[in-house]
Design an enzyme around this catalytic site. Structure first.
Site, PDB file in Angstrom:
ATOM      1  N   ARG A 274      -0.521 -47.850 -56.211  1.00 32.16           N
ATOM      2  CA  ARG A 274       0.443 -49.187 -56.056  1.00 32.16           C
ATOM      3  C   ARG A 274      -0.597 -50.119 -55.157  1.00 32.16           C
ATOM      4  NH1 ARG A 274       6.165 -47.919 -55.205  1.00 32.16           N
ATOM      5  NH2 ARG A 274       5.587 -46.236 -53.830  1.00 32.16           N
TER       6      ARG A 274
ATOM      7  N   ASP B 135       2.889 -50.278 -60.376  1.00 36.39           N
ATOM      8  CA  ASP B 135       3.984 -49.682 -59.886  1.00 36.39           C
ATOM      9  C   ASP B 135       4.101 -48.657 -61.077  1.00 36.39           C
ATOM     10  OD1 ASP B 135       6.474 -48.751 -59.315  1.00 36.39           O
ATOM     11  OD2 ASP B 135       7.076 -50.120 -58.074  1.00 36.39           O
ATOM     12  N   PHE B 136       4.206 -47.369 -60.759  1.00 38.63           N
ATOM     13  CA  PHE B 136       4.529 -46.468 -62.161  1.00 38.63           C
ATOM     14  C   PHE B 136       5.959 -46.793 -62.733  1.00 38.63           C
ATOM     15  CE2 PHE B 136       1.693 -43.734 -59.445  1.00 38.63           C
ATOM     16  CZ  PHE B 136       0.606 -44.506 -59.714  1.00 38.63           C
TER      17      PHE B 136
ATOM     18  N   LYS C 299       3.253 -28.220 -57.987  1.00 33.58           N
ATOM     19  CA  LYS C 299       4.513 -27.644 -57.287  1.00 33.58           C
ATOM     20  C   LYS C 299       4.968 -28.561 -56.252  1.00 33.58           C
ATOM     21  CE  LYS C 299       4.767 -24.681 -53.440  1.00 33.58           C
ATOM     22  NZ  LYS C 299       4.238 -25.413 -52.165  1.00 33.58           N
TER      23      LYS C 299
ATOM     24  N   LYS D  62      -7.179 -19.610 -56.852  1.00 34.78           N
ATOM     25  CA  LYS D  62      -8.094 -18.925 -55.913  1.00 34.78           C
ATOM     26  C   LYS D  62      -8.771 -17.763 -56.650  1.00 34.78           C
ATOM     27  CE  LYS D  62      -4.697 -19.843 -52.036  1.00 34.78           C
ATOM     28  NZ  LYS D  62      -5.548 -20.599 -50.851  1.00 34.78           N
TER      29      LYS D  62
ATOM     30  N   GLU E 254       0.492 -17.701 -42.213  1.00 39.87           N
ATOM     31  CA  GLU E 254      -0.068 -19.042 -41.906  1.00 39.87           C
ATOM     32  C   GLU E 254      -0.287 -19.157 -40.193  1.00 39.87           C
ATOM     33  OE1 GLU E 254       0.564 -22.484 -44.750  1.00 39.87           O
ATOM     34  OE2 GLU E 254       2.332 -21.282 -44.760  1.00 39.87           O
TER      35      GLU E 254
ATOM     36  N   ASP F 239       9.233 -23.120 -50.449  1.00 43.52           N
ATOM     37  CA  ASP F 239       7.999 -23.616 -50.291  1.00 43.52           C
ATOM     38  C   ASP F 239       6.748 -22.526 -50.622  1.00 43.52           C
ATOM     39  OD1 ASP F 239       6.074 -25.805 -49.577  1.00 43.52           O
ATOM     40  OD2 ASP F 239       5.630 -24.561 -47.730  1.00 43.52           O
TER      41      ASP F 239
ATOM     42  N   HIS G 190       4.241 -19.058 -54.874  1.00 42.36           N
ATOM     43  CA  HIS G 190       2.854 -17.977 -54.433  1.00 42.36           C
ATOM     44  C   HIS G 190       3.199 -16.495 -54.524  1.00 42.36           C
ATOM     45  CE1 HIS G 190       1.374 -21.996 -53.971  1.00 42.36           C
ATOM     46  NE2 HIS G 190       1.551 -22.182 -52.668  1.00 42.36           N
TER      47      HIS G 190
ATOM     48  N   LYS H  29       4.983 -19.351 -40.898  1.00 42.88           N
ATOM     49  CA  LYS H  29       4.323 -20.273 -40.342  1.00 42.88           C
ATOM     50  C   LYS H  29       4.186 -19.927 -38.812  1.00 42.88           C
ATOM     51  CE  LYS H  29       4.877 -23.837 -43.735  1.00 42.88           C
ATOM     52  NZ  LYS H  29       3.906 -23.329 -44.881  1.00 42.88           N
TER      53      LYS H  29
HETATM   54  N1  LIG Z   1      -0.182 -33.016 -50.254  1.00 41.01           N
HETATM   55  C1  LIG Z   1      -0.178 -31.606 -50.718  1.00 41.01           C
HETATM   56  O1  LIG Z   1      -0.958 -31.012 -49.971  1.00 41.01           O
HETATM   57  C2  LIG Z   1       0.498 -31.303 -51.844  1.00 41.01           C
HETATM   58  C3  LIG Z   1       1.156 -31.795 -52.532  1.00 41.01           C
HETATM   59  N2  LIG Z   1       2.111 -31.345 -53.567  1.00 41.01           N
HETATM   60  C4  LIG Z   1       2.721 -32.158 -54.661  1.00 41.01           C
HETATM   61  O2  LIG Z   1       1.838 -33.351 -55.208  1.00 41.01           O
HETATM   62  C5  LIG Z   1       2.806 -34.481 -55.200  1.00 41.01           C
HETATM   63  C6  LIG Z   1       1.942 -35.734 -54.453  1.00 41.01           C
HETATM   64  O3  LIG Z   1       1.992 -35.211 -53.181  1.00 41.01           O
HETATM   65  P1  LIG Z   1       1.224 -36.078 -52.059  1.00 41.01           P
HETATM   66  O4  LIG Z   1      -0.188 -36.463 -52.419  1.00 41.01           O
HETATM   67  O5  LIG Z   1       1.573 -35.315 -50.699  1.00 41.01           O
HETATM   68  O6  LIG Z   1       2.265 -37.520 -51.947  1.00 41.01           O
HETATM   69  P2  LIG Z   1       1.980 -38.861 -51.208  1.00 41.01           P
HETATM   70  O7  LIG Z   1       3.331 -39.552 -51.021  1.00 41.01           O
HETATM   71  O8  LIG Z   1       0.826 -38.718 -50.417  1.00 41.01           O
HETATM   72  O9  LIG Z   1       1.103 -39.373 -52.621  1.00 41.01           O
HETATM   73  C7  LIG Z   1       1.762 -40.143 -53.737  1.00 41.01           C
HETATM   74  C8  LIG Z   1       0.991 -41.126 -54.264  1.00 41.01           C
HETATM   75  O10 LIG Z   1       1.703 -41.632 -55.425  1.00 41.01           O
HETATM   76  C9  LIG Z   1       1.914 -43.057 -55.412  1.00 41.01           C
HETATM   77  N3  LIG Z   1       3.237 -43.371 -55.864  1.00 41.01           N
HETATM   78  C10 LIG Z   1       4.305 -43.047 -55.646  1.00 41.01           C
HETATM   79  N4  LIG Z   1       5.132 -43.518 -56.397  1.00 41.01           N
HETATM   80  C11 LIG Z   1       4.459 -44.720 -57.064  1.00 41.01           C
HETATM   81  C12 LIG Z   1       4.879 -45.657 -57.903  1.00 41.01           C
HETATM   82  N5  LIG Z   1       6.198 -45.809 -58.349  1.00 41.01           N
HETATM   83  N6  LIG Z   1       3.982 -46.636 -58.294  1.00 41.01           N
HETATM   84  C13 LIG Z   1       2.890 -46.238 -57.865  1.00 41.01           C
HETATM   85  N7  LIG Z   1       2.541 -45.442 -57.012  1.00 41.01           N
HETATM   86  C14 LIG Z   1       3.198 -44.762 -56.667  1.00 41.01           C
HETATM   87  C15 LIG Z   1       2.015 -43.234 -53.681  1.00 41.01           C
HETATM   88  O11 LIG Z   1       1.556 -44.689 -53.502  1.00 41.01           O
HETATM   89  P3  LIG Z   1       2.148 -45.334 -52.069  1.00 41.01           P
HETATM   90  O12 LIG Z   1       1.537 -44.414 -50.951  1.00 41.01           O
HETATM   91  O13 LIG Z   1       1.866 -46.759 -52.360  1.00 41.01           O
HETATM   92  O14 LIG Z   1       3.782 -45.029 -52.175  1.00 41.01           O
HETATM   93  C16 LIG Z   1       0.655 -42.156 -53.367  1.00 41.01           C
HETATM   94  O15 LIG Z   1      -0.454 -42.581 -53.860  1.00 41.01           O
HETATM   95  C17 LIG Z   1       4.114 -34.085 -54.780  1.00 41.01           C
HETATM   96  O16 LIG Z   1       4.681 -33.543 -56.006  1.00 41.01           O
HETATM   97  C18 LIG Z   1       3.965 -32.977 -53.929  1.00 41.01           C
HETATM   98  O17 LIG Z   1       5.087 -32.153 -53.726  1.00 41.01           O
HETATM   99  C19 LIG Z   1       1.930 -30.060 -54.002  1.00 41.01           C
HETATM  100  C20 LIG Z   1       1.072 -29.283 -53.194  1.00 41.01           C
HETATM  101  C21 LIG Z   1       0.264 -29.687 -51.755  1.00 41.01           C
HETATM  102  O1  LIG Z   2       1.906 -24.680 -51.360  1.00 38.83           O
HETATM  103  C1  LIG Z   2       1.597 -24.548 -50.045  1.00 38.83           C
HETATM  104  O2  LIG Z   2       0.625 -23.952 -49.659  1.00 38.83           O
HETATM  105  C2  LIG Z   2       0.202 -23.861 -48.460  1.00 38.83           C
HETATM  106  C3  LIG Z   2      -0.669 -22.846 -48.175  1.00 38.83           C
HETATM  107  O3  LIG Z   2      -1.804 -22.772 -48.967  1.00 38.83           O
HETATM  108  P1  LIG Z   2      -3.099 -22.035 -48.566  1.00 38.83           P
HETATM  109  O4  LIG Z   2      -3.991 -22.398 -49.725  1.00 38.83           O
HETATM  110  O5  LIG Z   2      -3.668 -22.850 -47.367  1.00 38.83           O
HETATM  111  O6  LIG Z   2      -2.886 -20.685 -48.163  1.00 38.83           O
HETATM  112  C4  LIG Z   2       1.416 -24.279 -47.358  1.00 38.83           C
HETATM  113  O7  LIG Z   2       0.845 -24.361 -46.153  1.00 38.83           O
HETATM  114  C5  LIG Z   2       2.326 -25.204 -47.502  1.00 38.83           C
HETATM  115  O8  LIG Z   2       3.370 -25.221 -46.938  1.00 38.83           O
HETATM  116  C6  LIG Z   2       2.743 -24.879 -49.260  1.00 38.83           C
HETATM  117  O9  LIG Z   2       3.301 -26.155 -49.591  1.00 38.83           O
END
Ligand SMILES: NC(=O)C1=CN([C@@H]2O[C@H](COP(=O)(O)OP(=O)(O)OC[C@H]3O[C@@H](n4cnc5c(N)ncnc54)[C@H](OP(=O)(O)O)[C@@H]3O)[C@@H](O)[C@H]2O)C=CC1
Ligand SMILES: O=C1O[C@H](COP(=O)(O)O)[C@@H](O)[C@H](O)[C@H]1O
Length: 491
Positions: free
Chosen positions: A48, A91-92, A146, A180, A214, A233, A238, A338
């Site tokens: 965004r 904006d998506f 996920k 993995k 963890e 989660d 997993h 955890k």
């Molecule tokens: N983070 C992780 O380690 C993990 C995440 N996931 C999954 O991955 C997905 C993403 O997670 P995560 O990266 O943590 O989330 P974040 O909120 O950190 O990132 C989402 C991204 O999408 C953008 N975004 C959301 N809505 C819009 C929109 N309407 N228009 C434009 N941009 C938009 C956000 O921008 P802005 O910041 O401007 O809102 C941001 O860049 C989720 O489904 C989460 O559950 C799964 C496993 C691990």
């Molecule tokens: O998907 C998830 O996995 C991590 C653990 O992943 P790992 O590769 O580090 O074993 C977990 O911490 C997190 O809560 C969960 O969303």
């Protein structure tokens, strides 16, 4: 080494988000470094935030340089990767902005990979935008993260939204455990070694343990985690995937559908943990203040971001049973939590003792072999076997010792690729075998939903455990009732 000539376009929705920054950009860097991103491939990074031209590349380069080990950092590779990247802000949810994609794809006939690194609530909008911009063709692939939903109903909604625009063969649902190396190795271990194949059933195996422990707590994600809990989660995805890979019948080949068909059969035969079984088959826990790695840490309810009293579980132990010929009478003890003492994922296969025991009766408790599969860290396999203790004074005393295979020592592996490298690489190749099919997700939710509904209606609070311990004592008692103990208490 595999060489890739597959040219592709990748469009990354959410390119500035946590997942993209922590996992996806480093994984793309490693693929570039390994020479796996064909020169003509392109990446369109979307988020965004408006930025000056060049600012996205500068920010991403800095971040990569900070994340990578010095020995792993090659600035030319960073530049080569960023040379493939174009950044656009929009904006998506604004349908008219998808014309950007249409223009970007004009005159290109290479496969398009759409990575939705955003919240699932906008998958449908993104699908619609891509559809309207005529970007979806037969070889378009979509990658989604996920969790797929919060329960069966919401996962169906998400899957229905995706299905409106993509065929199942175009959808790559990530469960990063499948990426993995050691998890993929379960398939090699089981189906390339006839030694194990012949023993892999209730005639020879008494029980199986799957532990995904963890050390970390909630890591600033209290809001998300409190809605989910460890069951949604970790177990729904997993741990059930690991259980399926250990329990499934041999697939007829390595194709995605052959493997997924076998996994689904296991999910369908999981015995429901009904209210009458909950006392013996399920333990839920929540950590209180304690220590981690020698340092004091807060309890779950005092974590940053905690806003309420909560009965969300941070620990689950389950005695799962599979109702089929191969596994009848063989419990699969699953455990994940955890703030446990260490980060370790391991599977222990406990073999039954020899049918007729002829050695010292005092040593009878030793008389079963164990196969220990270390998924992380210290990736490897060891088989506990009994041998004669050496020495004239030892008679026929037995001793237990491991036949060890430590992957990094045995194979001089330079580095084990991160799961996301493998998964992105498989998407580029168009291979779905490490991704989860719709019915797998839904059968897993069916089993988990029922369990959650029953524990919610029981009104029981999770048991407390001190951070830095192996969970509530009830998890030890669950094993002890069956005359067993968790592996780390055995050693
Ligand atoms: N983070 C992780 O380690 C993990 C995440 N996931 C999954 O991955 C997905 C993403 O997670 P995560 O990266 O943590 O989330 P974040 O909120 O950190 O990132 C989402 C991204 O999408 C953008 N975004 C959301 N809505 C819009 C929109 N309407 N228009 C434009 N941009 C938009 C956000 O921008 P802005 O910041 O401007 O809102 C941001 O860049 C989720 O489904 C989460 O559950 C799964 C496993 C691990
Ligand atoms: O998907 C998830 O996995 C991590 C653990 O992943 P790992 O590769 O580090 O074993 C977990 O911490 C997190 O809560 C969960 O969303």
């Amino acid at each position: 080494m595999e060489i890739n000539n597959t040219v592709f376009d990748l469009v990354l929705f959410g390119a500035l988000g946590d997942l993209a920054q922590r996992k996806l950009w480093p994984a793309l860097y490693q693929l570039e470094r390994a020479g796996l991103l064909a020169a003509e491939s392109r990446i369109l990074a979307l988020a965004r935030e408006e930025m000056e031209p060049g600012a996205f590349a500068t920010r991403t380069a800095k971040r990569l340089e900070a994340q990578l080990d010095a020995s792993d950092l090659d600035r030319n590779t960073v530049q080569a990767l960023l040379g493939k990247v174009e950044y656009q802000a929009f904006d998506f949810s604004e349908a008219e902005r998808y014309s950007v994609l249409k223009q970007w794809r004009e005159q290109r006939s290479v496969p398009l990979i759409v990575y939705m690194a955003t919240q699932p609530s906008i998958y449908g909008l993104i699908g619609e935008g891509l559809h309207e911009a005529q970007c979806i063709v037969a070889d378009t692939r979509v990658v989604v993260e996920k969790p797929i939903g919060h329960d069966l109903r919401s996962s169906r909604e998400i899957n229905d939204q995706l299905a409106r625009y993509f065929n199942e063969s175009q959808i790559f649902r990530i469960d990063h455990y499948l990426g993995k190396e050691t998890v993929q190795n379960l398939i090699a271990l089981r189906f390339a070694n006839n030694l194990f194949a012949a023993q892999w059933n209730q005639n020879h195996i008494s029980h199986v343990e799957i532990t995904v422990a963890e050390r970390v707590g909630i890591e600033g994600r209290w809001g998300y985690f409190d809605e989910a809990g460890q069951m949604r989660d970790m177990v729904q995805n997993h741990l059930l995937q690991l259980l399926c890979l250990i329990a499934m019948d041999p697939p007829s080949d390595l194709s995605a559908d052959s493997i997924r068909d076998e996994k689904v059969k296991i999910l369908k035969t999981l015995r429901a943990i009904t209210p009458d079984l909950m006392a013996t088959h399920l333990v839920r826990g929540q950590y209180t203040a304690g220590t981690s790695d020698g340092n004091p840490v807060p309890g779950y309810l005092e974590e940053e971001g905690a806003v309420r009293e909560s009965c969300t579980e941070t620990f689950v132990a389950i005695k799962a049973e599979i109702e089929n010929w191969r596994w009848v009478g063989v419990p699969f003890y699953l455990r994940t939590g955890k703030r446990l003492p260490e980060k370790v994922s391991q599977i222990i296969i406990h073999f039954k003792p020899a049918p007729h025991y002829i050695f010292d009766p005092d040593q009878k408790h030793l008389a079963h072999n164990k196969l220990i599969i270390r998924l992380q860290p210290d990736e490897g396999i060891s088989l506990e076997v009994l041998t004669k203790d050496q020495g004239l004074d030892k008679g026929m005393r037995l001793r237990q010792g491991p036949l060890q295979l430590n992957f990094s020592k045995a194979f001089d592996t330079a580095r084990i690729p991160d799961a996301y490298e493998r998964l992105l690489w498989e998407v580029i190749k168009g291979n779905q075998y490490l991704f989860v099919r719709r019915d797998e997700v839904e059968f897993a939710w069916r089993w988990v939903d029922r369990l959650i509904a029953d524990w919610e209606s029981s009104g029981e609070a999770p048991r407390r455990y001190v951070a830095g311990t192996w969970g509530p004592v009830a998890s030890i008692a669950m094993m002890a009732r069956d005359g067993r103990s968790w592996y780390e208490e055995d050693v």
